[in-house]
Design a protein around this motif. Sequence first.
Motif, PDB file in Angstrom:
ATOM      1  N   ARG A  29       0.850  -1.201   0.000  1.00  0.00           N
ATOM      2  CA  ARG A  29       0.000   0.000   0.000  1.00  0.00           C
ATOM      3  C   ARG A  29       0.885   1.252   0.000  1.00  0.00           C
ATOM      4  NH1 ARG A  29      -2.917  -1.280   4.035  1.00  0.00           N
ATOM      5  NH2 ARG A  29      -4.731  -2.051   2.915  1.00  0.00           N
ATOM      6  N   GLN A  30       1.914   1.265   0.842  1.00  0.00           N
ATOM      7  CA  GLN A  30       2.842   2.401   0.876  1.00  0.00           C
ATOM      8  C   GLN A  30       3.566   2.558  -0.460  1.00  0.00           C
ATOM      9  OE1 GLN A  30       5.498   1.877   4.194  1.00  0.00           O
ATOM     10  NE2 GLN A  30       3.825   1.803   5.669  1.00  0.00           N
ATOM     11  N   ASN A  31       3.964   1.450  -1.052  1.00  0.00           N
ATOM     12  CA  ASN A  31       4.632   1.477  -2.347  1.00  0.00           C
ATOM     13  C   ASN A  31       3.707   2.067  -3.414  1.00  0.00           C
ATOM     14  OD1 ASN A  31       6.660   0.909  -4.274  1.00  0.00           O
ATOM     15  ND2 ASN A  31       5.688  -1.031  -4.777  1.00  0.00           N
ATOM     16  N   LEU A  32       2.452   1.665  -3.395  1.00  0.00           N
ATOM     17  CA  LEU A  32       1.490   2.197  -4.363  1.00  0.00           C
ATOM     18  C   LEU A  32       1.278   3.692  -4.150  1.00  0.00           C
ATOM     19  CD1 LEU A  32      -1.086  -0.738  -4.380  1.00  0.00           C
ATOM     20  CD2 LEU A  32       0.394  -0.028  -6.285  1.00  0.00           C
ATOM     21  N   ARG A  33       1.247   4.136  -2.901  1.00  0.00           N
ATOM     22  CA  ARG A  33       1.094   5.573  -2.619  1.00  0.00           C
ATOM     23  C   ARG A  33       2.277   6.366  -3.169  1.00  0.00           C
ATOM     24  NH1 ARG A  33      -3.235   6.522   0.323  1.00  0.00           N
ATOM     25  NH2 ARG A  33      -3.944   5.008   1.836  1.00  0.00           N
ATOM     26  N   SER A  39      -3.178   9.835  -6.266  1.00  0.00           N
ATOM     27  CA  SER A  39      -4.344   8.948  -6.202  1.00  0.00           C
ATOM     28  C   SER A  39      -5.071   9.068  -4.868  1.00  0.00           C
ATOM     29  CB  SER A  39      -3.911   7.495  -6.397  1.00  0.00           C
ATOM     30  OG  SER A  39      -3.397   7.315  -7.696  1.00  0.00           O
ATOM     31  N   SER A  40      -6.382   8.883  -4.931  1.00  0.00           N
ATOM     32  CA  SER A  40      -7.201   8.901  -3.720  1.00  0.00           C
ATOM     33  C   SER A  40      -7.005   7.598  -2.944  1.00  0.00           C
ATOM     34  CB  SER A  40      -8.676   9.056  -4.083  1.00  0.00           C
ATOM     35  OG  SER A  40      -9.133   7.884  -4.752  1.00  0.00           O
ATOM     36  N   ASP A  41      -7.466   7.579  -1.708  1.00  0.00           N
ATOM     37  CA  ASP A  41      -7.411   6.356  -0.903  1.00  0.00           C
ATOM     38  C   ASP A  41      -8.157   5.223  -1.597  1.00  0.00           C
ATOM     39  OD1 ASP A  41      -5.950   7.668   1.018  1.00  0.00           O
ATOM     40  OD2 ASP A  41      -7.642   7.951   2.389  1.00  0.00           O
ATOM     41  N   GLU A  42      -9.305   5.546  -2.201  1.00  0.00           N
ATOM     42  CA  GLU A  42     -10.091   4.529  -2.906  1.00  0.00           C
ATOM     43  C   GLU A  42      -9.315   3.961  -4.089  1.00  0.00           C
ATOM     44  OE1 GLU A  42     -11.347   7.669  -2.252  1.00  0.00           O
ATOM     45  OE2 GLU A  42     -12.525   7.068  -0.503  1.00  0.00           O
ATOM     46  N   ASP A  43      -8.611   4.829  -4.827  1.00  0.00           N
ATOM     47  CA  ASP A  43      -7.807   4.363  -5.958  1.00  0.00           C
ATOM     48  C   ASP A  43      -6.680   3.443  -5.487  1.00  0.00           C
ATOM     49  OD1 ASP A  43      -9.331   5.747  -7.805  1.00  0.00           O
ATOM     50  OD2 ASP A  43      -7.984   7.487  -7.837  1.00  0.00           O
ATOM     51  N   ILE A  44      -6.034   3.814  -4.392  1.00  0.00           N
ATOM     52  CA  ILE A  44      -4.946   2.988  -3.855  1.00  0.00           C
ATOM     53  C   ILE A  44      -5.480   1.621  -3.436  1.00  0.00           C
ATOM     54  CG2 ILE A  44      -3.264   2.754  -1.971  1.00  0.00           C
ATOM     55  CD1 ILE A  44      -2.456   4.768  -4.189  1.00  0.00           C
ATOM     56  N   GLU A  45      -6.630   1.595  -2.784  1.00  0.00           N
ATOM     57  CA  GLU A  45      -7.214   0.316  -2.369  1.00  0.00           C
ATOM     58  C   GLU A  45      -7.604  -0.532  -3.580  1.00  0.00           C
ATOM     59  OE1 GLU A  45      -7.177  -0.988   0.772  1.00  0.00           O
ATOM     60  OE2 GLU A  45      -5.993   0.815   1.146  1.00  0.00           O
ATOM     61  N   ARG A  46      -8.088   0.110  -4.636  1.00  0.00           N
ATOM     62  CA  ARG A  46      -8.425  -0.616  -5.866  1.00  0.00           C
ATOM     63  C   ARG A  46      -7.160  -1.216  -6.486  1.00  0.00           C
ATOM     64  NH1 ARG A  46      -7.802   0.942 -10.648  1.00  0.00           N
ATOM     65  NH2 ARG A  46      -7.723   3.162 -10.173  1.00  0.00           N
TER      66      ARG A  46
END
Length: 75
Positions: A29-33, A39-46
């Motif tokens: 998750r941190q890597n994706l951020r 990106s929004s939190d929702e985009d990161i979770e997707r």
Amino acid sequence: MEGHVTSSSVVEAFRATLDLFESGVDLMRQNLRRGHPGSSDEDIERLLRAWLLERPGAELGDCPGRPVDVNARLA
């Protein structure tokens, strides 16, 4: 008794496995951020869910060896 596996040791090992999995998900998750700073939190979770389902680079598993059809073993 040496080498004896107790249910409590199995439970502890399973909890440790789940903790490691959760830590790995948090790291991804941190890597994706970092890779998608706008990106929004929702985009990161997707993106995270997609990564968990597809596992790029580990489509056949996490270690070397021959692929095994798990569904065939359930029959």
